[in-house]
Design an enzyme around this catalytic site. Structure first.
Site, short mmCIF file in Angstrom:
data_model
loop_
_atom_site.label_atom_id
_atom_site.label_comp_id
_atom_site.label_asym_id
_atom_site.label_seq_id
_atom_site.Cartn_x
_atom_site.Cartn_y
_atom_site.Cartn_z
N HIS A 116 16.96 -27.88 50.43
CA HIS A 116 18.15 -27.24 51.00
C HIS A 116 19.35 -27.60 50.12
O HIS A 116 19.41 -28.71 49.56
CB HIS A 116 18.34 -27.80 52.41
CG HIS A 116 19.37 -27.10 53.22
ND1 HIS A 116 20.72 -27.34 53.07
CD2 HIS A 116 19.25 -26.19 54.21
CE1 HIS A 116 21.38 -26.59 53.93
NE2 HIS A 116 20.52 -25.89 54.63
N ASP A 189 16.15 -36.50 53.67
CA ASP A 189 16.85 -35.48 54.45
C ASP A 189 15.92 -35.14 55.63
O ASP A 189 14.91 -34.46 55.45
CB ASP A 189 17.10 -34.26 53.55
CG ASP A 189 17.56 -33.04 54.33
OD1 ASP A 189 17.64 -33.10 55.58
OD2 ASP A 189 17.83 -32.01 53.68
N GLN A 192 15.26 -31.30 59.28
CA GLN A 192 14.22 -30.50 59.95
C GLN A 192 13.12 -31.36 60.57
O GLN A 192 12.45 -30.92 61.48
CB GLN A 192 13.58 -29.51 58.96
CG GLN A 192 14.51 -28.42 58.48
CD GLN A 192 15.00 -27.49 59.60
OE1 GLN A 192 14.46 -27.43 60.69
NE2 GLN A 192 16.08 -26.77 59.32
N LYS A 215 20.15 -29.77 65.46
CA LYS A 215 18.80 -29.21 65.26
C LYS A 215 17.80 -29.88 66.19
O LYS A 215 16.65 -29.49 66.26
CB LYS A 215 18.37 -29.39 63.81
CG LYS A 215 19.28 -28.65 62.85
CD LYS A 215 18.63 -28.45 61.53
CE LYS A 215 19.63 -28.10 60.46
NZ LYS A 215 19.90 -26.66 60.39
N CYS A 357 19.83 -21.26 52.26
CA CYS A 357 20.41 -22.38 51.52
C CYS A 357 19.41 -22.97 50.53
O CYS A 357 19.29 -24.20 50.40
CB CYS A 357 20.94 -23.46 52.46
SG CYS A 357 22.26 -22.89 53.50
N1 PMP Z 1 18.63 -30.08 55.14
C1 PMP Z 1 17.76 -29.20 55.68
C2 PMP Z 1 16.31 -29.30 55.31
C3 PMP Z 1 18.23 -28.22 56.54
O1 PMP Z 1 17.38 -27.33 57.05
C4 PMP Z 1 19.60 -28.18 56.87
C5 PMP Z 1 20.16 -27.12 57.80
N2 PMP Z 1 19.64 -25.85 57.66
C6 PMP Z 1 20.44 -29.11 56.28
C7 PMP Z 1 19.93 -30.05 55.44
C8 PMP Z 1 21.90 -29.12 56.56
O2 PMP Z 1 22.15 -29.38 57.89
P1 PMP Z 1 23.63 -29.23 58.45
O3 PMP Z 1 24.03 -27.81 58.22
O4 PMP Z 1 23.52 -29.58 59.89
O5 PMP Z 1 24.47 -30.18 57.68
#
Ligand code: PMP
Length: 401
Positions: A116, A189, A192, A215, A357
């Site tokens: 991401h 990270d 998810q 999430k 993203c």
């Molecule tokens: N890492 C991953 C794997 C994600 O899926 C996401 C959100 N789609 C993020 C980071 C970023 O999360 P946030 O928008 O809550 O900062």
């Protein structure tokens, strides 16, 4: 999963055009159970006050509640509460580490690939990013990771524990163990993975874990960075101001101890209380059941998406995996945005569309129109996932004729 839990989620009572909706966008943000909403409301109606800034009764109550939330969330991850920093979200947590490590442009950060942007751009800004080569629908191989460590001699290994596109789960514990044995700082990270898998930071052995409450059934606007004490203490704060200082003189300041030195300004108090309620709710559901339900949803998703004409499906090929899949139309005639709109407006099915993203992954795969993404969670049923598959199959077959 007990289907009665659906009654805990007020949004599932909503209808569109008089019909119930199917929410398959939990990887973007999860629905909130009543317990979370109640915790936030209790703060607003019973103890509105700032925290750590006063001695009146409400301020004391709010401070105690905020610190209890920290302890509750830390217990969920088997972390020391002093090593859990409240941040805005995963993105901020990773930025805090990327800036706080004071990297130089010669330093290498190793990514697992398909990351991401939140786990890519903050590193690109400060250092050079190299990838462990691999197939996006498979976990990275430990041999490939070892070879990349030997070749690039990274300072940091930053891996997405679970993919927001394919649902692949990385072998985080083994990767952290290998990296740390070579003196590499490990950042996981868990945006998810934290909603779907039990995480014990001690067992995982990472230096940093980053995640977002929204999430995992919690409110937006709050997340956590969990760090190993020594590395967290050595980190430069991202932001300074009120709340982080022990003492300020006319010429300088001394910072508070961790975690407070990282929480500048008024923190997300009510969201933190909602976050604690979310992890309590998840613990009550129990991860044995959550994981088993996920397995069934993922199997149904994979089965439903099998051999749909005109689309390419990106999904983890093997278990364990999350119930997430990306579906890329091969033709530009009906792109992912148009498909998402058709699913929403014609069939009350909510899925995300776009590049999720992860532009470099879509570039690498040559999927220039992006993809739809379906992601299921505890409140979804196998029937909902199957219905999504049937509707998509129908739309796709009409698109290619
Ligand atoms: N890492 C991953 C794997 C994600 O899926 C996401 C959100 N789609 C993020 C980071 C970023 O999360 P946030 O928008 O809550 O900062």
């Amino acid at each position: 999963m007990n289907p009665a839990l659906r009654a805990d989620f007020p949004l599932l009572e909503r209808t569109l055009d008089g019909r119930p909706l199917v929410y398959l966008d939990s990887a973007a943000t999860a629905l909130k159970p009543r317990a979370v909403l109640a915790a936030e409301e209790a703060y607003a109606t019973q103890m509105t006050a700032n925290v750590h800034r006063g001695k009146h009764a409400l301020s004391e109550e709010a401070s105690v509640a905020y610190e209890s939330a920290r302890k509750r969330i830390a217990r969920f991850f088997n972390a020391d509460p002093e090593c859990l920093v409240f941040v805005k979200n995963t993105t901020e947590a990773i930025n805090l580490v990327a800036v706080g490590l004071c990297l130089s442009s010669d330093d290498v950060v190793l990514n697992a690939g398909g990351e991401h942007h939140a786990n890519l751009v903050p590193w690109m800004r400060r250092a050079r990013v190299e990838l462990v080569p691999g197939d996006p629908c498979e976990p990275v191989s430990l041999d490939a990771a070892m070879a990349a460590i030997a070749r690039h001699r990274p300072k940091v290994l930053a891996i997405g524990h679970a993919s927001n596109i394919t649902g692949v789960i990385q072998p985080a514990r083994a990767l952290c163990e290998m990296a740390r044995a070579h003196g590499v700082i490990t950042v996981v990270d868990a945006a998810q993975s934290a909603p779907h898998l039990p995480i014990d930071v001690e067992e995982m052995g990472c230096d940093f874990l980053a995640l977002s409450a929204h999430k995992m059934l919690g409110p937006t606007g709050v997340g956590a960075l969990v760090g190993r004490r020594e590395v967290l203490e050595a980190l430069e704060p991202l932001c300074v101001g009120g709340g982080v200082v022990e003492r300020v003189t006319a010429t300088g300041y001394t910072l508070k101890k961790i975690p407070y030195r990282f929480e500048a300004g008024t923190p997300p108090i009510s969201a933190a209380l909602g976050f604690a309620a979310a992890v309590s709710y998840l613990d009550e559901l129990g991860f044995d059941d959550i994981v088993e339900h996920e397995r069934r949803l993922a199997a149904a998703l994979s089965q439903s998406l099998c051999e749909i004409p005109g689309v390419e499906v990106l999904m983890a090929r093997r278990e364990p995996r999350l119930a997430i899949a990306a579906i890329a139309p091969r033709s530009a005639l009906v792109g992912p945005d148009a498909l998402a709109r058709l699913l929403s407006d014609g069939h009350q099915i909510m899925v995300r569309s776009g590049f999720h993203c992860a532009h470099p992954l879509f570039d690498r795969l040559g999927l220039e129109h992006g993809a739809l993404r379906a992601s299921a969670y505890v409140y979804n049923t196998v029937e909902e996932v199957q219905r999504f598959g049937e509707v998509l199959r129908d739309l796709a077959s009409r698109m290619v004729v």
